[in-house]
Design a protein around this motif. Structure first.
Motif, PDB file in Angstrom:
ATOM      1  N   LEU A  41      33.768  45.969  43.167  1.00  0.00           N
ATOM      2  CA  LEU A  41      34.918  45.493  43.940  1.00  0.00           C
ATOM      3  C   LEU A  41      34.585  44.099  44.463  1.00  0.00           C
ATOM      4  O   LEU A  41      33.616  43.912  45.197  1.00  0.00           O
ATOM      5  N   PHE A  42      35.385  43.109  44.066  1.00  0.00           N
ATOM      6  CA  PHE A  42      35.194  41.750  44.551  1.00  0.00           C
ATOM      7  C   PHE A  42      35.811  41.593  45.940  1.00  0.00           C
ATOM      8  O   PHE A  42      36.924  42.043  46.191  1.00  0.00           O
ATOM      9  N   LEU A  43      35.082  40.912  46.838  1.00  0.00           N
ATOM     10  CA  LEU A  43      35.636  40.459  48.107  1.00  0.00           C
ATOM     11  C   LEU A  43      35.666  38.943  48.058  1.00  0.00           C
ATOM     12  O   LEU A  43      34.675  38.304  47.691  1.00  0.00           O
ATOM     13  N   THR A  44      36.779  38.341  48.431  1.00  0.00           N
ATOM     14  CA  THR A  44      36.847  36.881  48.343  1.00  0.00           C
ATOM     15  C   THR A  44      37.996  36.320  49.159  1.00  0.00           C
ATOM     16  O   THR A  44      38.980  37.018  49.432  1.00  0.00           O
ATOM     17  N   ALA A  45      37.847  35.067  49.547  1.00  0.00           N
ATOM     18  CA  ALA A  45      38.938  34.336  50.192  1.00  0.00           C
ATOM     19  C   ALA A  45      39.773  33.590  49.165  1.00  0.00           C
ATOM     20  O   ALA A  45      40.774  32.968  49.503  1.00  0.00           O
ATOM     21  N   MET A  46      39.358  33.658  47.885  1.00  0.00           N
ATOM     22  CA  MET A  46      40.069  32.971  46.807  1.00  0.00           C
ATOM     23  C   MET A  46      41.276  33.823  46.404  1.00  0.00           C
ATOM     24  O   MET A  46      41.137  34.843  45.745  1.00  0.00           O
ATOM     25  N   SER A  47      42.460  33.383  46.816  1.00  0.00           N
ATOM     26  CA  SER A  47      43.645  34.241  46.713  1.00  0.00           C
ATOM     27  C   SER A  47      44.601  33.893  45.577  1.00  0.00           C
ATOM     28  O   SER A  47      45.621  34.564  45.392  1.00  0.00           O
ATOM     29  N   GLU A  48      44.305  32.864  44.823  1.00  0.00           N
ATOM     30  CA  GLU A  48      45.203  32.479  43.738  1.00  0.00           C
ATOM     31  C   GLU A  48      45.202  33.535  42.627  1.00  0.00           C
ATOM     32  O   GLU A  48      44.191  34.216  42.389  1.00  0.00           O
ATOM     33  N   VAL A  49      46.330  33.664  41.949  1.00  0.00           N
ATOM     34  CA  VAL A  49      46.444  34.639  40.865  1.00  0.00           C
ATOM     35  C   VAL A  49      45.383  34.394  39.798  1.00  0.00           C
ATOM     36  O   VAL A  49      44.757  35.343  39.293  1.00  0.00           O
ATOM     37  N   ASP A  50      45.160  33.142  39.457  1.00  0.00           N
ATOM     38  CA  ASP A  50      44.165  32.818  38.426  1.00  0.00           C
ATOM     39  C   ASP A  50      42.767  33.280  38.843  1.00  0.00           C
ATOM     40  O   ASP A  50      41.971  33.696  37.997  1.00  0.00           O
ATOM     41  N   ASP A  51      42.461  33.202  40.132  1.00  0.00           N
ATOM     42  CA  ASP A  51      41.163  33.653  40.632  1.00  0.00           C
ATOM     43  C   ASP A  51      41.016  35.157  40.447  1.00  0.00           C
ATOM     44  O   ASP A  51      39.965  35.654  40.028  1.00  0.00           O
ATOM     45  N   ARG A  52      42.084  35.894  40.746  1.00  0.00           N
ATOM     46  CA  ARG A  52      42.045  37.350  40.600  1.00  0.00           C
ATOM     47  C   ARG A  52      41.911  37.739  39.124  1.00  0.00           C
ATOM     48  O   ARG A  52      41.140  38.631  38.773  1.00  0.00           O
ATOM     49  N   VAL A  53      42.661  37.059  38.281  1.00  0.00           N
ATOM     50  CA  VAL A  53      42.589  37.329  36.849  1.00  0.00           C
ATOM     51  C   VAL A  53      41.176  37.052  36.338  1.00  0.00           C
ATOM     52  O   VAL A  53      40.618  37.825  35.537  1.00  0.00           O
TER      53      VAL A  53
END
Length: 245
Positions: free
Chosen positions: A96-108
């Motif tokens: 499970l990734f935790l991150t402040a990077m919220s852009e769709v491309d980051d999630r993909v």
């Protein structure tokens, strides 16, 4: 012995989830890590914490755990690279990734690298628990759960039989249930109250020695005839089953 309030909350979650988990938390924000470690521990889980991506990769490659919670941005090696290396090594540990990077491309990008889920900071702790449960449930649903093994001890859940080193061990129904709980949570400490809840359906701690009596009988069958003891008493806490360490 009555449980502290935090331990009681751990018992209640354990009853719902039916399994304790060993969790790796890879997070370099020490305040965040302290908060998460405390919360997960209160819910009955065992948590190991690292702050460096290289340490996270080494841990996952050489230690067993049920799920890794990995921050995307860490010193030494970023979380994305950690997961890519794990998948390249054919390690199917849920991540499970935790991150402040919220852009769709980051999630993909995180999911494409081999992550199982992606939780954006800030988040509610209850959502983290729900994500962990969903990920591990999906993993368990795809595994063969017809049997359990700890060291040289084998438990067949279909035939309801136990064997060690190929020798059949005859167990009474409560002994089998007790052993199944221990083996499903191998390596973790199971409290007396947890066993009363799960095996005897007691929702309070009565003044009874039923756990100790059945544990003694179980040990006489599982451990006594063999050289290596598997069932261990954790003083003032409960019991744990595991092989040599």
């Amino acid at each position: 012995m009555w449980l502290a309030e935090s331990e009681r909350r751990g018992v209640m979650f354990w009853i719902k989830a039916e399994a304790l988990m060993k969790i790796l938390l890879a997070e370099d924000d020490l305040k965040m890590a302290e908060y998460l470690c405390a919360g997960l521990s209160e819910h009955g889980h065992s948590v190991d914490h690292v702050t460096d991506g290289r340490d996270a990769l080494s841990y996952c490659l050489y230690h067993d755990c049920d799920i890794a919670i990995v921050d995307r941005m860490m010193p030494g090696m970023d979380g994305l690279s950690v997961v890519k290396a794990l998948r390249a090594a054919h390690k199917e540990l849920p991540v499970l990734f935790l991150t402040a990077m919220s852009e769709v491309d980051d999630r993909v990008e995180g999911l494409s690298a081999g992550g199982d889920d992606y939780l954006i900071k800030p988040f509610h702790f209850s959502e983290l628990l729900a994500r962990i449960k969903a990920i591990t449930r999906r993993k368990h649903d795809t595994e063969d759960t017809n049997s359990l093994d700890v060291h040289d001890l084998h438990l067949d859940l279909l035939s309801r039989t136990a064997s060690r080193q190929g020798k059949l061990i005859k167990l009474q129904s409560k002994e089998f249930a007790l052993l199944e709980v221990l083996m499903r949570n191998a390596g973790h400490v199971i409290t007396r109250t947890m066993l009363l809840e799960r095996v005897w359906n007691f929702n309070f701690e009565p003044n009874t020695s039923v756990v100790e009596t059945h544990m003694s009988r179980l040990r006489s069958k599982i451990d006594k005839p063999f050289d290596t003891p598997l069932i261990h008493t954790i003083r003032n806490t409960g019991y744990s089953i595991h092989g040599p360490r």
